[in-house]
Design a protein around this motif. Sequence first.
Motif, PDB file in Angstrom:
ATOM      1  N   SER A 200      36.405  67.843  34.549  1.00 18.98           N
ATOM      2  CA  SER A 200      37.663  67.622  34.610  1.00 18.98           C
ATOM      3  C   SER A 200      38.126  66.572  33.453  1.00 18.98           C
TER       4      SER A 200
ATOM      5  N   PRO B  22      51.014  69.454  33.146  1.00 19.97           N
ATOM      6  CA  PRO B  22      49.501  69.793  32.664  1.00 19.97           C
ATOM      7  C   PRO B  22      48.554  69.015  33.826  1.00 19.97           C
ATOM      8  N   PRO B  23      47.885  69.655  34.520  1.00 20.95           N
ATOM      9  CA  PRO B  23      46.991  68.998  35.486  1.00 20.95           C
ATOM     10  C   PRO B  23      46.112  67.734  34.796  1.00 20.95           C
ATOM     11  N   TYR B  24      45.912  67.880  33.449  1.00 25.09           N
ATOM     12  CA  TYR B  24      45.004  67.032  32.673  1.00 25.09           C
ATOM     13  C   TYR B  24      46.192  65.824  32.388  1.00 25.09           C
TER      14      TYR B  24
ATOM     15  N   LYS C  58      48.943  65.089  41.433  1.00 29.38           N
ATOM     16  CA  LYS C  58      49.775  65.232  40.258  1.00 29.38           C
ATOM     17  C   LYS C  58      51.453  65.158  40.482  1.00 29.38           C
TER      18      LYS C  58
ATOM     19  N   ASP D 168      42.055  72.635  31.182  1.00 30.11           N
ATOM     20  CA  ASP D 168      42.014  71.431  32.048  1.00 30.11           C
ATOM     21  C   ASP D 168      40.569  71.017  32.666  1.00 30.11           C
ATOM     22  N   ARG D 169      39.610  72.033  32.682  1.00 35.58           N
ATOM     23  CA  ARG D 169      38.423  71.988  33.085  1.00 35.58           C
ATOM     24  C   ARG D 169      37.226  72.338  32.172  1.00 35.58           C
TER      25      ARG D 169
END
Length: 322
Positions: free
Chosen positions: A261, A28-30, A22, A272-273
């Motif tokens: 994910s 945000p990781p998503y 990322k 995120d998960r």
Amino acid sequence: MKRIYGRAICVASLVVVSVACKPSVGQPPYLVTDTTLLAAYGSPSEVKPNASVTYSFLLGSPAGTVTDASAFWDVCETPKPPSESNAVASACAQPPDAGATSVGQTFTAAMPSKACQLFGPIAPTPAPGQPAVRPRDPDSTGGYYLPVQLWLPNLLSGPAEGFGFERISCNLANAPASAITDFNGRYQPNVAPGIDHTDVVDASGTRPFESGDGTVQTVNVSAGDSVQIEAALVPGSAETFAYYDATTETVVDQQESLHLSWFVTGGTFEHDRTGVAAGDSSTSTSNRWTAPLQPGTIYLWLVLRDSRGGVATKSYAIAVAP
């Protein structure tokens, strides 16, 4: 495996078994705002030494799934020294020499014949004059993994690198003969999990993603709406498998856990998960998503992993209406 200059990369742990680099601190990781490597995985998801595996990757971008990118692929055959804490040996975490690798959207190769000695429970033969090397420790499911590198040097956003981790089916070692016999009779190699279908749940009810053009499945959502997105799992995705308990020196049954994910090009996710814990009988997992205020097309990717290294992916589009 010939190596050239060093370079910092993103490397996932063995539990994650793939990479998602990322670009922005605090993002945000998503959220996918640039070309992003979302998953790398092999099929079948567990094989014995010398068996053939085909490796693939999932590459997302703000314009959707990138389908025309070719990667440089290389199998890492250098075990990680005990002094290193990363998921792979530093000798493997360098851009590969293009002359010694394969190039393509997929990569097929045999599991190395010595994979169980290099990465598994069989102690490798030490080099002349060197001390004995201890065998590798398994993960929490009793598994061992081969790192397979892919390098995408020609992306507009810059080069991307990552690893898939292929589970190696090795014989049980350092166990009583009775346990080895029991294990060999009961253990089944991992089969990857699956996402059967995905629905959106809101005030109007449950609506499936549907394929309007025969390719990408799409659902319509109003700008600013908050909806539940639910992924229904293929029955049997969380497999029960034989596991050797070294404390009791017996073979017991374990059930895989699953985690999903979530990746999206716009809007916000609650998590995120999400996932299903070992022993949980749930057949789906869900996440709440809030659509952006501006209309347009949002792309969604789901990456499902089981605790033995199996991976499944799905790609969707969300049409955000005014």
